[in-house]
Design an enzyme around this catalytic site. Sequence first.
Site, PDB file in Angstrom:
ATOM      1  N   GLU A 131     -17.485 172.939  27.973  1.00 50.98           N
ATOM      2  CA  GLU A 131     -16.695 172.600  26.776  1.00 50.98           C
ATOM      3  C   GLU A 131     -15.618 171.562  27.105  1.00 50.98           C
ATOM      4  O   GLU A 131     -15.260 170.749  26.250  1.00 50.98           O
ATOM      5  CB  GLU A 131     -16.097 173.881  26.176  1.00 50.98           C
ATOM      6  N   ASN A 184     -13.631 184.536  30.707  1.00 49.71           N
ATOM      7  CA  ASN A 184     -13.105 183.280  30.151  1.00 49.71           C
ATOM      8  C   ASN A 184     -12.873 183.500  28.662  1.00 49.71           C
ATOM      9  O   ASN A 184     -13.817 183.502  27.876  1.00 49.71           O
ATOM     10  CB  ASN A 184     -14.125 182.155  30.371  1.00 49.71           C
ATOM     11  N   GLU A 216     -24.010 177.530  34.492  1.00 53.99           N
ATOM     12  CA  GLU A 216     -23.951 177.862  33.069  1.00 53.99           C
ATOM     13  C   GLU A 216     -24.804 176.876  32.282  1.00 53.99           C
ATOM     14  O   GLU A 216     -24.326 175.786  31.916  1.00 53.99           O
ATOM     15  CB  GLU A 216     -22.511 177.763  32.565  1.00 53.99           C
ATOM     16  N   LYS A 232     -11.481 181.605  26.612  1.00 55.88           N
ATOM     17  CA  LYS A 232     -11.437 180.354  25.840  1.00 55.88           C
ATOM     18  C   LYS A 232     -10.173 180.361  24.960  1.00 55.88           C
ATOM     19  O   LYS A 232      -9.149 180.877  25.371  1.00 55.88           O
ATOM     20  CB  LYS A 232     -12.715 180.176  25.027  1.00 55.88           C
ATOM     21  N   HIS A 238     -15.799 173.188  33.013  1.00 52.37           N
ATOM     22  CA  HIS A 238     -16.539 173.959  32.007  1.00 52.37           C
ATOM     23  C   HIS A 238     -17.199 172.982  31.030  1.00 52.37           C
ATOM     24  O   HIS A 238     -16.625 171.936  30.700  1.00 52.37           O
ATOM     25  CB  HIS A 238     -15.578 174.896  31.265  1.00 52.37           C
ATOM     26  N   GLY A 294     -22.449 180.792  24.573  1.00 56.39           N
ATOM     27  CA  GLY A 294     -21.999 181.117  23.226  1.00 56.39           C
ATOM     28  C   GLY A 294     -23.118 181.168  22.194  1.00 56.39           C
ATOM     29  O   GLY A 294     -22.858 181.223  20.989  1.00 56.39           O
ATOM     30  N   SER A 326     -23.923 183.798  27.706  1.00 58.68           N
ATOM     31  CA  SER A 326     -24.300 184.956  26.878  1.00 58.68           C
ATOM     32  C   SER A 326     -24.543 186.228  27.689  1.00 58.68           C
ATOM     33  O   SER A 326     -25.404 187.042  27.343  1.00 58.68           O
ATOM     34  CB  SER A 326     -25.522 184.621  26.009  1.00 58.68           C
TER      35      SER A 326
HETATM   36  C1  PEP Z   1     -18.426 180.647  29.043  1.00 59.88           C
HETATM   37  O1  PEP Z   1     -17.564 180.352  28.252  1.00 59.88           O
HETATM   38  O2  PEP Z   1     -18.322 180.263  30.208  1.00 59.88           O
HETATM   39  C2  PEP Z   1     -19.547 181.468  28.585  1.00 59.88           C
HETATM   40  C3  PEP Z   1     -20.506 181.736  29.431  1.00 59.88           C
HETATM   41  O3  PEP Z   1     -19.516 181.908  27.297  1.00 59.88           O
HETATM   42  P1  PEP Z   1     -20.472 183.044  26.639  1.00 59.88           P
HETATM   43  O4  PEP Z   1     -20.477 184.206  27.588  1.00 59.88           O
HETATM   44  O5  PEP Z   1     -19.840 183.354  25.332  1.00 59.88           O
HETATM   45  O6  PEP Z   1     -21.839 182.441  26.509  1.00 59.88           O
END
Ligand code: PEP
Length: 244
Positions: free
Chosen positions: A92, A9, A160, A11, A90, A166, A205
């Site tokens: 976000e 992803n 998640e 983003k 998601h 992040g 992460s």
């Molecule tokens: C995500 O955007 O779904 C995500 C898990 O981001 P990150 O790996 O940067 O934590």
Amino acid sequence: MRKRLVIANWKMNGSLALVDEMVAGFSAASHVDVIVAPPSVYVFHLTEVAAGSFGVGLQDVSQFESGAHTGDLSAAMMAELGATAVLVGHSERRSEHGETDATVAAKGLRVLAAGMMPVICVGESLAERESGQAEAKVRAQIEAQADCLRFGGEIAIAYEPVWAIGTGKSASALEAVAMHREIRRVLQEVTAEYAQGIRILYGGSVNGENAAELFSHDEIEGVLVGGASLDTEQFAAIIRAADV
Ligand code: PEP
């Protein structure tokens, strides 16, 4: 064990040059399905240059079929380009765009109706985890997707935890495994018919260093990767770790 699923992803990051770099550096792994979800403006180029070596996904979709929805993109348009998966819900999107479980459900159904796989993202906040509400939150988010889960198409759930996205602070493998087991129980309750076909991914992460530990557990059937997916070498390391 079935094939694992690794999804990038990006983003709102990346460039046409990164698309080309990713494709040039990609090496397939036999037990891993890979999907890359760049910003939507790069999808057309990605489908052309990827030439089927991995799947192409999108990060969001309109809840509407078509019409006067300026700035939105429909599921049918995505399928027409050759995309095979779309992230829905998601965290976000939920926090920055006020997406509710009902919006997420409508989007998931659009994706399924267009013949693609929705990757339904769920997860608790730090406050919910610290107050012992993590499982209840995730359960409620999944139960709200019952219509999608009973549709009968290919679906993935991405667990998640919001506090791990992040932040550089991944959930421990045991925390992830415990929640994946709970998610499997909820799926079984919601749809005994289709539950076993749904892959459960972890996101938050994930990087080239912690992926192997996560993948040492069968419950981790794939990962959704944000930041580390922008680094071609790290992303390749995650795919290698999944290939067991
Ligand atoms: C995500 O955007 O779904 C995500 C898990 O981001 P990150 O790996 O940067 O934590």
